[in-house]
Design an enzyme around this catalytic site. Sequence first.
Site, PDB file in Angstrom:
ATOM      1  NE  ARG A 167      -3.551  -2.566   0.255  1.00 27.25           N
ATOM      2  CZ  ARG A 167      -3.188  -3.664  -0.435  1.00 27.25           C
ATOM      3  NH1 ARG A 167      -2.175  -3.614  -1.280  1.00 27.25           N
ATOM      4  NH2 ARG A 167      -3.862  -4.771  -0.298  1.00 27.25           N
ATOM      5  CB  SER A 217      -8.726  -2.704   4.887  1.00 28.80           C
ATOM      6  OG  SER A 217      -9.183  -3.910   4.346  1.00 28.80           O
ATOM      7  CD  GLU A 287      -5.284  -0.267   3.004  1.00 24.81           C
ATOM      8  OE1 GLU A 287      -5.026  -1.266   3.706  1.00 24.81           O
ATOM      9  OE2 GLU A 287      -5.880  -0.334   1.914  1.00 24.81           O
TER      10      GLU A 287
END
Length: 294
Positions: A167, A217, A287
């Site tokens: 990520r 998420s 995230e």
Amino acid sequence: MKVLKNEPLKNHTSFRVGGPASAYVIPEDADELKKLIIFLYKEKLSYRILGNGTNLLVSDEGVPGVVIELRSGLDGLELLDDRRDGSIRIQAMAGTLLSRTALYAYEHGLAGMEALRGIPGTVGGAVTMNAGAYGTEMRDVLESCEVITREGQVKTLPLEALELGYRHSIIPESGLIVLSAVFRLRKGDPEEILKEMQEYQRRRAEKQPLDKASAGSTFKRPEGHFAGQLIEESGLRGYRHNGAVVSEKHCGFIVNEGSATASDIYALIQEVRTKVLEHTGVELTPEVKMWGSF
Ligand SMILES: Cc1cc2nc3c(=O)[nH]c(=O)nc-3n(C[C@H](O)[C@H](O)[C@H](O)COP(=O)(O)OP(=O)(O)OC[C@H]3O[C@@H](n4cnc5c(N)ncnc54)[C@H](O)[C@@H]3O)c2cc1C
């Protein structure tokens, strides 16, 4: 160029929260975007890039300066040449949805993007985040990408130069804007490709609260753990801060039940981090990207 003043960003984020952007600009094509970046650079004005807003938490006060929306103006797909090694390439403009790109690959009998089909972002957002699912990440299919620099120069960068990690890419810290991306795929059996895509979609629908407003998420996966599992073990399933709730269906998702503000979501993120750290000793990192002050 289309410019909206004080445009509420809650209309453009999947969390359905976020105050106004002072100026919300929608360039119609890459040329307009380039001119805009040169102008902003000369005037020393700051800006942010918005894809499909599916990984963003924008504060209730909104953000000063310019938000540039790439979703509608930079939309397009093209099949490039067959290669000697049997691979075929697709070029996608940054604002094209990743799901549409994966479907385009399927329609042309190209395999490699099946697991990416359900990620709701744009190609630009997905490259920036090195988005991934079920074992496939952008770096597995990306060959190169065209970017605009802070000064308005257009460059093509090979995959290696983007330093894609979990990520993560160098795009935000380098002030680059993704303009388009080239994916290298392989010929496959269309029936198999479709079957795989449907299976991933089924798994997603079974496990994730897709009917609720979220940004996917909320936390990164800590090494050796799953964020959702740690949150559940800490007794936080269904834990809430006003309208912001730890999803009953998947603890890794914080959802907006309808009435949550960005402050509620932020407060819940911090409470979850504190409680998980106390309970398990593991530190969770969001995230989701945050815009504005919290
Ligand atoms: C229901 C749901 C499921 C999800 N599932 C997954 C999943 O399985 N895997 C996964 O990885 N993610 C998942 N996500 C998160 C999200 O879809 C991805 O992170 C996606 O890549 C974000 O793309 P976006 O266009 O929405 O980016 P945005 O949210 O608009 O922006 C995210 C960041 O990228 C930057 N950015 C966007 N476009 C560009 C560009 N062209 N150039 C430079 N910077 C840019 C923005 O400035 C921002 O910092 C999910 C989200 C939801 C809501």
